[in-house]
Design a protein around this motif. Structure first.
Motif: not given
Lengths: 248, 171
Positions: A67, A70, A73-74, A79
């Motif tokens: 998580f 993620a 990254w996002t 997350y």
């Protein structure tokens, strides 16, 4: 996106129920039907609690790591919430693990605690993930909080494989890896049931906390220039913590 | 999933930050950086030969190799309780046995009742000091359980189960 605050059965409730059911069946088998361990007697039955907790905790921390990756990254709140939820459950399981281990160690090893590599590294990982949770509560800016706590979670996760391999890399008092070859056949089924029980229970707990945290964090991250609603004062049990003041 | 603007957010709110290119790039650099640091840290521990410096207990051979230096220092000594060497005197609260690694044998004198699993042939870790006479005096005895979990051979009676907790008396 569901908007109801309460009521309604959700997937996490299903996971919790499944986890509890598996734990119940596993422990009834382990406590009443499986034979006592040859050397430890009934004390050895704590195996069915301790080993599943350890396995599940490793998976929970691994999920937390995923998580965190993620989230970085996002940048998404969903997350971000999952990092916090899984770190909380990881810390809970980790604390349980150390407690169960002490209870088991006293009658078998003769001591509650010793600075053996397996025990020491487990305690260090607990402190590291507690640090992740502390970070999340002391950083008021939502974006910084997401970034720094996710970085901290990735770094803290380094400890998890070290705990796992500690019994192989170093001399320990703790026993090395068990495998189906070293565990009597009659112990394996209750052990597996309890292990899946702890895993599903953990997933359900993460789900509960994730849902409670997500909406507040979505709001925080949508208004980045405003500090979140006093996250330091947000109690862990408070659902949608920042809802009260997210909009200021 | 794009973060939805919250209904209660001020309408003058700046654009959603997590989608700003600069912020996204920064976050992803953080990700790569932390993964690199994490990987590096793990490989140092895994392949860095820390094992030599990080020893929870010495075996009798290592203690013997240390020679005079081992005398007087607080040491954890690990080995197997040699069969036929255990002398337990409940009245004097004294326990004597020999710890061996198959090469070197060390006589150990411990005080206090040992843990219930203590028996001949089992692994132990003792904390204490080596005296000049070559006897290891220990004030903390720990029993090492193996990773083998066995069912008892045949049915275990309640009587037999009880004796598992009273090994000390039988010594």
């Amino acid at each position: 996106m569901a908007t109801t605050q309460s009521g309604g059965l959700r997937w996490e409730h299903g996971l919790l129920a499944l986890g509890l059911a598996l734990l119940a069946v596993g422990h009834v088998q382990g406590l009443f039907f499986a034979p006592a361990e040859a050397m430890m007697g009934d004390v050895g039955r704590i195996l069915y609690v301790h080993v599943p907790t350890a396995w599940a905790d490793m998976l929970v921390y691994t999920a937390c790591f995923g998580f965190a990756v993620a989230a970085l990254w996002t940048g998404k709140a969903t997350y971000d919430a999952a990092v916090e939820a899984s770190a909380e459950v990881g810390v809970l399981y980790n604390a349980l693990l150390l407690f169960q281990g002490s209870v088991w160690a006293r009658p078998t090893w003769g001591v509650f605690w010793t600075w053996d590599p397996r025990l020491t590294t487990s305690a260090v990982v607990l402190v590291l993930f507690l640090g992740v949770l502390v970070l999340r509560r002391v950083i008021p800016e939502p974006e910084r909080r997401l970034n720094l706590s996710a970085i901290a979670a990735v770094l803290a996760y380094v400890g998890v494989p070290i705990v796992y391999f500690s019994v192989k890399w170093w001399r320990t008092l703790h026993q090395p890896f068990s495998s189906p070859q070293t565990v009597d056949g009659s112990f394996i089924t209750p052990l597996r049931l309890a292990a899946f029980g702890m895993i599903f229970l953990g997933a359900g707990l993460i789900g509960l906390r994730w849902r409670a945290l997500r909406r507040g964090l979505e709001r925080d991250l949508a208004t980045p220039d405003l500090p979140a609603a006093a996250p330091a004062l947000r109690l862990p049990g408070e659902a949608g913590g920042s809802a009260a003041g997210g909009a200021l | 999933m794009t973060p939805e603007p919250s209904p209660s957010a001020p309408t003058a709110a700046p654009p959603v930050p997590s989608t700003r290119p600069a912020a996204t790039l920064q976050r992803r650099l953080f990700l790569v950086g932390s993964l690199l640091v994490a990987g590096l840290a793990l490989s140092v521990v895994a392949f860095g030969d820390l094992g030599e410096d990080l020893v929870y207990f010495w075996d009798p051979s290592q203690m013997a190799a240390a020679g005079e230096d081992a005398v007087g220092a607080t040491i954890r000594l690990g080995g197997v309780v040699k069969a036929g060497t255990v002398q337990w005197q409940p009245d004097a609260n004294s326990l004597k046995f020999i710890v061996t690694d198959g090469k070197v044998e060390v006589p150990v004198e411990a005080t206090g009742a040992p843990p219930q699993m203590f028996r001949e042939g089992i692994g132990v870790v003792v904390e204490g000091t080596l005296t000049k006479s070559g006897v290891f005096t220990s004030d903390r005895l720990m029993v090492k359980h193996s990773n083998e979990y066995k069912a008892p051979e045949g049915e275990m009676s309640a009587e037999e189960r009880k004796t598992l907790y009273t090994t000390v008396e039988e010594l």
